[in-house]
Design an enzyme around this catalytic site. Structure first.
Site, short mmCIF file in Angstrom:
data_model
loop_
_atom_site.label_atom_id
_atom_site.label_comp_id
_atom_site.label_asym_id
_atom_site.label_seq_id
_atom_site.Cartn_x
_atom_site.Cartn_y
_atom_site.Cartn_z
N PRO A 188 1.14 -1.08 -0.01
CG PRO A 188 -0.10 -1.13 2.05
CD PRO A 188 0.40 -1.78 1.29
CG ASN A 189 -0.37 4.32 1.04
OD1 ASN A 189 -1.17 5.02 0.86
ND2 ASN A 189 -0.41 3.80 2.69
NE ARG A 210 3.96 6.22 1.78
CZ ARG A 210 4.37 5.07 1.86
NH1 ARG A 210 4.87 4.14 0.85
NH2 ARG A 210 4.02 4.87 3.43
CE1 TYR A 265 8.90 5.25 2.92
CE2 TYR A 265 7.20 6.22 3.05
CZ TYR A 265 7.65 5.34 3.46
OH TYR A 265 7.33 5.23 4.47
CG ASN A 304 8.36 -2.29 -0.23
OD1 ASN A 304 7.73 -2.31 1.15
ND2 ASN A 304 9.03 -0.95 -0.02
CB ALA A 314 1.51 -0.05 6.27
CD GLU A 319 11.05 -7.50 6.11
OE1 GLU A 319 11.49 -8.48 6.30
OE2 GLU A 319 10.58 -6.54 6.48
CG HIS A 361 11.57 -2.47 4.44
ND1 HIS A 361 9.62 -2.02 4.48
CD2 HIS A 361 11.67 -3.82 4.51
CE1 HIS A 361 9.37 -3.34 4.94
NE2 HIS A 361 10.72 -4.12 5.61
NE ARG A 383 9.66 6.14 8.51
CZ ARG A 383 9.36 5.55 7.85
NH1 ARG A 383 9.60 4.66 7.12
NH2 ARG A 383 8.50 6.66 7.92
#
Ligand code: DQA
Length: 149
Positions: free
Chosen positions: A9-10, A17, A22, A74, A77, A98, A100, A107
């Site tokens: 998502p996103n 964003r 990012y 990725n 969320a 995985e 990111h 974070r």
């Protein structure tokens, strides 16, 4: 080797964003970057899929069974919430990395948990777009190793 790149998502909002986190490159730029390095690495087929919906990502993982040799994911969320994605990755048993864009380890506390990590052979975070290439290189090396055996 056939690789599937999944984005949660996103990530379709890249460029708009939170650019401080990012970056300013768009999701279209990311897709082009993936296609370009796949050609370079001799990846015979690269699937690229993004969804804002958990179930659609579960379906994409299940559909990869028997079609792809590895998954770069990725989960965005859903990394921090989704048992369903973990179970789907475990169900198909494909090597998965995985990824990111940001360094999640630096974070918020809620980003320190990854539900998908136990089903992944590697996690790459904080390398921006390059993380996807590093992930593909890792899967390519694994694939080459398996073929030698
Ligand atoms: C992300 C990190 C996640 O915590 C966040 O929810 C995202 C993007 C990253 O690529 O850095 O949407 O996966």
């Amino acid at each position: 080797m056939k690789l599937l790149f999944l984005n949660g998502p996103n990530l379709n909002m890249l460029g708009i964003r939170e650019p401080d986190i990012y970056g300013r490159q768009t999701y279209e730029d990311l897709k082009q970057y993936i296609r370009d390095f796949c050609k370079e690495l001799g990846v015979e087929e690269c699937g690229i899929f993004q969804s804002n919906h958990e179930g659609a990502l579960v379906d994409a993982i299940q559909d990869a069974y028997g079609k792809f040799d590895g998954i770069v994911i990725n989960p965005a969320a859903y990394t921090h919430t989704s048992v369903a994605l973990l179970d789907a990755l475990k169900a198909v048993g494909l090597p998965a990395v995985e990824v990111h864009l940001s360094d999640v380890s630096r974070r918020e506390d809620f980003r320190q948990v990854s539900y998908v990590r136990p089903a992944c052979c590697k996690t790459i975070a904080g390398h921006g777009f390059a993380g996807y290439k590093l992930a593909a290189e890792h899967l390519a090396a694994l694939h080459a190793g398996h073929r030698k055996q």
